[in-house]
Design an enzyme around this catalytic site. Structure first.
Site, PDB file in Angstrom:
ATOM      1  N   ARG A  53      44.746  60.760  33.762  1.00  0.00           N
ATOM      2  CA  ARG A  53      46.107  60.843  34.284  1.00  0.00           C
ATOM      3  C   ARG A  53      46.624  59.528  34.843  1.00  0.00           C
ATOM      4  O   ARG A  53      47.751  59.109  34.563  1.00  0.00           O
ATOM      5  CB  ARG A  53      46.202  61.894  35.402  1.00  0.00           C
ATOM      6  CG  ARG A  53      46.354  63.301  34.902  1.00  0.00           C
ATOM      7  CD  ARG A  53      45.679  64.260  35.849  1.00  0.00           C
ATOM      8  NE  ARG A  53      44.250  64.055  35.766  1.00  0.00           N
ATOM      9  CZ  ARG A  53      43.466  64.719  34.914  1.00  0.00           C
ATOM     10  NH1 ARG A  53      43.957  65.622  34.139  1.00  0.00           N
ATOM     11  NH2 ARG A  53      42.173  64.450  34.847  1.00  0.00           N
ATOM     12  N   THR A  54      45.827  58.880  35.674  1.00  0.00           N
ATOM     13  CA  THR A  54      46.352  57.703  36.363  1.00  0.00           C
ATOM     14  C   THR A  54      46.722  56.613  35.361  1.00  0.00           C
ATOM     15  O   THR A  54      47.830  56.076  35.384  1.00  0.00           O
ATOM     16  CB  THR A  54      45.320  57.188  37.391  1.00  0.00           C
ATOM     17  OG1 THR A  54      45.030  58.255  38.296  1.00  0.00           O
ATOM     18  CG2 THR A  54      45.862  55.996  38.168  1.00  0.00           C
ATOM     19  N   LYS A  82      29.334  40.643  30.525  1.00  0.00           N
ATOM     20  CA  LYS A  82      28.666  39.332  30.492  1.00  0.00           C
ATOM     21  C   LYS A  82      28.399  38.823  31.902  1.00  0.00           C
ATOM     22  O   LYS A  82      27.939  37.710  32.088  1.00  0.00           O
ATOM     23  CB  LYS A  82      29.538  38.319  29.743  1.00  0.00           C
ATOM     24  CG  LYS A  82      29.842  38.695  28.307  1.00  0.00           C
ATOM     25  CD  LYS A  82      30.740  37.626  27.679  1.00  0.00           C
ATOM     26  CE  LYS A  82      31.185  38.047  26.290  1.00  0.00           C
ATOM     27  NZ  LYS A  82      32.213  37.133  25.764  1.00  0.00           N
ATOM     28  N   ARG A 103      41.496  50.142  38.871  1.00  0.00           N
ATOM     29  CA  ARG A 103      40.581  51.210  39.324  1.00  0.00           C
ATOM     30  C   ARG A 103      39.163  50.660  39.225  1.00  0.00           C
ATOM     31  O   ARG A 103      38.773  50.100  38.194  1.00  0.00           O
ATOM     32  CB  ARG A 103      40.721  52.470  38.478  1.00  0.00           C
ATOM     33  CG  ARG A 103      39.609  53.473  38.805  1.00  0.00           C
ATOM     34  CD  ARG A 103      39.822  54.816  38.189  1.00  0.00           C
ATOM     35  NE  ARG A 103      40.926  55.516  38.828  1.00  0.00           N
ATOM     36  CZ  ARG A 103      41.221  56.800  38.597  1.00  0.00           C
ATOM     37  NH1 ARG A 103      40.499  57.494  37.740  1.00  0.00           N
ATOM     38  NH2 ARG A 103      42.227  57.371  39.211  1.00  0.00           N
ATOM     39  N   HIS A 131      43.647  56.221  47.194  1.00  0.00           N
ATOM     40  CA  HIS A 131      44.330  56.381  45.898  1.00  0.00           C
ATOM     41  C   HIS A 131      45.812  56.582  46.224  1.00  0.00           C
ATOM     42  O   HIS A 131      46.354  57.670  46.085  1.00  0.00           O
ATOM     43  CB  HIS A 131      43.740  57.599  45.181  1.00  0.00           C
ATOM     44  CG  HIS A 131      44.068  57.709  43.721  1.00  0.00           C
ATOM     45  ND1 HIS A 131      45.032  56.948  43.085  1.00  0.00           N
ATOM     46  CD2 HIS A 131      43.547  58.514  42.755  1.00  0.00           C
ATOM     47  CE1 HIS A 131      45.083  57.279  41.817  1.00  0.00           C
ATOM     48  NE2 HIS A 131      44.196  58.230  41.583  1.00  0.00           N
TER      49      HIS A 131
END
Ligand code: NCD
Length: 301
Positions: A53-54, A82, A103, A131
């Site tokens: 969703r986000t 890496k 995120r 959030h």
């Protein structure tokens, strides 16, 4: 407002502006009306943790406003593998985009990114931290569904320890004279770092019984399996609460249930068809709310 790292970065007026503008943008969010206010702007979505969703609602929001999106949903396809540090990655991406949604599993990662980035950083979830854009869409949903934000009695249920959405939401609800009931197993209680910032008007409970009939709103959360250092601790609390249509017979007819989603087993599917279920509308609301926020951050120059 430069960065949106925590909900505290938004003043009360900012929140009202985002919610009001989100409502005006609903026809654009639905694709019924065009708006190109962000034409030529680029949003980077950098997701070091799973998201449906986000990320997708941020990307839809940007596209609906005429902007473009770059980014990744799987860090294993980037130089992260890496050994590149987050700091170096952010420095680079800030040169490619006009804003960054980040995120990351590490609490504090969005703050670190904001200290480095020359462009606005939006926290799309930092570990068990916050959030804030979920909170904006939660507030929008509450206002649309219940009709107001002030003076509600709200239950927050589930994993209040590791669930970042409830950390931001509790801080925001405290601004609206909310009576808050925190319902969680003891081991998943709302952290002190959150409760010490709250005014009186909250209480903690192990069970929903007895509280349910008082609630205007029940905010259910998933037990955050991925944050448990010990899988046995997760096994002890998994399935601790399940809201079913039967349990809801004790609720006010006007009770609305929200959930940031994804759900596992904490809301039975027989709730979906009841008047209480607002969580799928809530998920859609991520689009207009994130449009309003992006327009606020990027639209004026
Ligand atoms: C939440 C999250 O990622 O914190 N999901 C979301 O953004 N809608 C909740 C969760 O994962 O349980």
């Amino acid at each position: 407002m430069d960065h949106v790292v925590t909900i505290q970065d938004l003043a009360n007026d900012d929140i009202v502006s985002v919610l009001d503008r989100a409502r005006e943008l609903l026809p654009v969010a639905h694709g019924d009306k065009r708006n190109d206010v962000l034409a030529g702007k680029i949003l980077a979505t950098c997701f070091f943790e799973p998201s449906t969703r986000t990320r997708l609602s941020f990307e839809t929001a940007m596209h609906r406003l005429g902007g473009n999106v770059i980014g990744f949903a799987d860090p294993s396809a980037t130089s992260h593998l890496k050994g590149e540090t987050l700091a170096d990655a952010v420095r680079m991406v800030a040169g490619y985009a006009d804003a960054i949604v980040l995120r990351h599993p590490q609490e504090g990662s969005a703050q670190l990114a904001a200290e480095i980035s020359e462009v606005p950083v939006i926290n799309g979830g930092d570990g068990a931290g916050q959030h804030p854009t979920q909170t904006l869409l939660d507030l929008f949903t509450i206002r649309e569904e219940v009709g107001k934000l002030e003076g509600l009695t709200v239950g927050l249920l589930g994993d209040l320890r590791y669930g970042r959405t409830v950390h931001s939401l509790a801080a925001a609800l405290a601004r609206y004279d909310t009576t808050m009931h925190f319902i969680a197993p003891k081991s998943l209680a709302m952290p002190r770092r959150v409760t010490t910032e709250l005014p009186d008007g909250w209480s903690a409970h192990a069970a929903l019984d007895g509280i349910l009939p008082e609630l205007d709103l029940l905010y259910v959360t998933r037990i955050q399996k991925e944050r448990f250092p010990d899988p046995e601790d997760y096994a002890r609390v998994a399935g601790a609460y399940t809201i079913s249509a039967e349990i809801l017979r004790d609720a006010k007819p006007t009770l609305r249930i929200l959930h940031p989603l994804p759900r596992v087993d904490e809301i039975a599917t027989d709730v979906d068809g009841t008047d209480h279920a607002a969580y799928f509308r809530q998920a859609f609301n991520g689009v207009p709310v994130r449009m309003a926020l992006l327009e606020m951050l990027l639209g004026s120059d």
